[in-house]
Design an enzyme around this catalytic site. Structure first.
Site, PDB file in Angstrom:
ATOM      1  N   TYR A  25      13.330  77.838  49.162  1.00  0.00           N
ATOM      2  CA  TYR A  25      13.896  78.848  48.115  1.00  0.00           C
ATOM      3  C   TYR A  25      14.272  78.223  46.897  1.00  0.00           C
ATOM      4  CZ  TYR A  25      13.233  81.132  52.830  1.00  0.00           C
ATOM      5  OH  TYR A  25      13.111  81.487  53.956  1.00  0.00           O
ATOM      6  N   ASN A  76      13.923  92.602  48.857  1.00  0.00           N
ATOM      7  CA  ASN A  76      13.607  91.335  49.683  1.00  0.00           C
ATOM      8  C   ASN A  76      14.119  91.681  51.015  1.00  0.00           C
ATOM      9  OD1 ASN A  76      13.230  88.882  50.943  1.00  0.00           O
ATOM     10  ND2 ASN A  76      13.654  87.705  49.175  1.00  0.00           N
ATOM     11  N   ASP A  89      10.741 102.797  58.153  1.00  0.00           N
ATOM     12  CA  ASP A  89      10.863 104.269  58.007  1.00  0.00           C
ATOM     13  C   ASP A  89      11.588 104.828  57.052  1.00  0.00           C
ATOM     14  OD1 ASP A  89       9.330 104.683  60.361  1.00  0.00           O
ATOM     15  OD2 ASP A  89      10.826 104.540  61.858  1.00  0.00           O
ATOM     16  N   HIS A 102       8.967  88.518  48.001  1.00  0.00           N
ATOM     17  CA  HIS A 102       9.337  87.256  48.916  1.00  0.00           C
ATOM     18  C   HIS A 102       9.328  86.039  47.903  1.00  0.00           C
ATOM     19  CE1 HIS A 102       9.349  89.625  52.531  1.00  0.00           C
ATOM     20  NE2 HIS A 102       8.174  90.106  51.961  1.00  0.00           N
ATOM     21  N   ILE A 103      10.442  85.253  48.094  1.00  0.00           N
ATOM     22  CA  ILE A 103      10.727  84.216  46.934  1.00  0.00           C
ATOM     23  C   ILE A 103       9.349  83.203  47.513  1.00  0.00           C
ATOM     24  CG2 ILE A 103      12.132  82.146  46.553  1.00  0.00           C
ATOM     25  CD1 ILE A 103      14.638  84.276  47.283  1.00  0.00           C
ATOM     26  N   SER A 104       9.347  82.697  48.885  1.00  0.00           N
ATOM     27  CA  SER A 104       8.423  82.096  48.977  1.00  0.00           C
ATOM     28  C   SER A 104       6.985  82.473  49.411  1.00  0.00           C
ATOM     29  CB  SER A 104       9.091  81.262  50.367  1.00  0.00           C
ATOM     30  OG  SER A 104       8.971  82.302  51.466  1.00  0.00           O
ATOM     31  N   ARG A 113       5.675  84.978  59.823  1.00  0.00           N
ATOM     32  CA  ARG A 113       6.233  85.664  58.552  1.00  0.00           C
ATOM     33  C   ARG A 113       4.945  86.274  57.964  1.00  0.00           C
ATOM     34  NH1 ARG A 113      11.075  83.145  57.941  1.00  0.00           N
ATOM     35  NH2 ARG A 113      11.432  81.188  58.907  1.00  0.00           N
TER      36      ARG A 113
HETATM   37  O1  CA2 Z   1      10.528  83.913  50.885  1.00  0.00           O
HETATM   38  C1  CA2 Z   1      11.473  84.850  50.945  1.00  0.00           C
HETATM   39  O2  CA2 Z   1      12.108  85.479  50.053  1.00  0.00           O
HETATM   40  C2  CA2 Z   1      11.613  85.439  52.600  1.00  0.00           C
HETATM   41  O3  CA2 Z   1      12.029  86.918  52.445  1.00  0.00           O
HETATM   42  C3  CA2 Z   1      13.028  84.863  53.030  1.00  0.00           C
HETATM   43  C4  CA2 Z   1      13.718  84.961  54.244  1.00  0.00           C
HETATM   44  C5  CA2 Z   1      12.297  84.769  55.313  1.00  0.00           C
HETATM   45  O4  CA2 Z   1      12.833  85.201  56.535  1.00  0.00           O
HETATM   46  C6  CA2 Z   1      11.025  85.422  54.949  1.00  0.00           C
HETATM   47  O5  CA2 Z   1      10.077  85.047  55.898  1.00  0.00           O
HETATM   48  C7  CA2 Z   1      10.711  85.174  53.645  1.00  0.00           C
HETATM   49  C8  CA2 Z   1      14.780  84.113  54.602  1.00  0.00           C
HETATM   50  C9  CA2 Z   1      15.839  84.478  53.936  1.00  0.00           C
HETATM   51  C10 CA2 Z   1      16.937  83.479  54.276  1.00  0.00           C
HETATM   52  O6  CA2 Z   1      17.510  82.961  53.104  1.00  0.00           O
HETATM   53  C11 CA2 Z   1      17.963  81.568  53.129  1.00  0.00           C
HETATM   54  C12 CA2 Z   1      18.301  81.047  52.103  1.00  0.00           C
HETATM   55  C13 CA2 Z   1      18.611  79.719  52.153  1.00  0.00           C
HETATM   56  C14 CA2 Z   1      18.918  79.020  53.185  1.00  0.00           C
HETATM   57  C15 CA2 Z   1      18.499  79.760  54.351  1.00  0.00           C
HETATM   58  C16 CA2 Z   1      18.023  80.847  54.362  1.00  0.00           C
END
Ligand code: CA2
Length: 152
Positions: A25, A76, A89, A102-104, A113
């Protein structure tokens, strides 16, 4: 008429951004992302409401608030992306444009995912562009909101 603010809504665990898993991230915190969104929004002539919650019901309440007042939504939903029909909904009854961020790159990650309920309601989806995806989403919404204003 002036469009309402763009709601930038962040779901579960994104408050930890920059503190864990930087290889996925990045190093920026959610406060950095908010500052980036505010700068971009100012340049684009948009107002933003930037929020984060770990609670599904809170996210749904904010989407319902956005339905009544927002010019657009950047969302997000984090882990709720793949689990929440209730978030879907709430988004489905919004008339404003919605960009899912989504960041990733969720498609390079675990298969659980890959499925997004939220994409069924999204005007567009941006993933894998890091936190810059939020800026891209705001730029796209500015275009869409500007176009609908032209027609008014
Ligand atoms: O890539 C993304 O933005 C996600 O939405 C991030 C979610 C993940 O469940 C999605 O599959 C993809 C997770 C967000 C949790 O963020 C964290 C940040 C730092 C450390 C741990 C978790």
């Amino acid at each position: 008429m002036k469009p309402g603010p763009v709601f930038v809504l962040n779901g579960s665990n994104l408050n930890l951004l920059g503190q864990r898993e930087p290889h996925i991230y990045g190093h920026e915190t959610l406060a950095d992302v908010e500052a980036m969104c505010r700068r971009a929004a100012q340049e684009l002539g948009l107002a933003v409401e930037f929020r984060q919650t770990n609670a599904e019901h809170q996210l749904i309440d904010w989407i319902q608030e956005a339905r009544a007042t927002a010019g657009g939504i950047v969302i997000n939903p984090a882990g709720l992306t793949s689990t929440s029909i209730a978030v879907l909904d709430a988004l489905l009854i919004c008339q404003c444009p919605i960009v899912e961020v989504h960041i990733s790159n969720i498609y390079r990650r675990e298969s659980f995912r890959h499925h997004s309920y939220v994409s069924h309601a999204a005007t567009g989806v941006i993933c894998g562009c890091g936190t810059h995806g939020y800026v891209l989403a705001l730029q796209h919404l500015a275009r869409l909101i500007g176009k609908s204003e032209d027609r008014a």
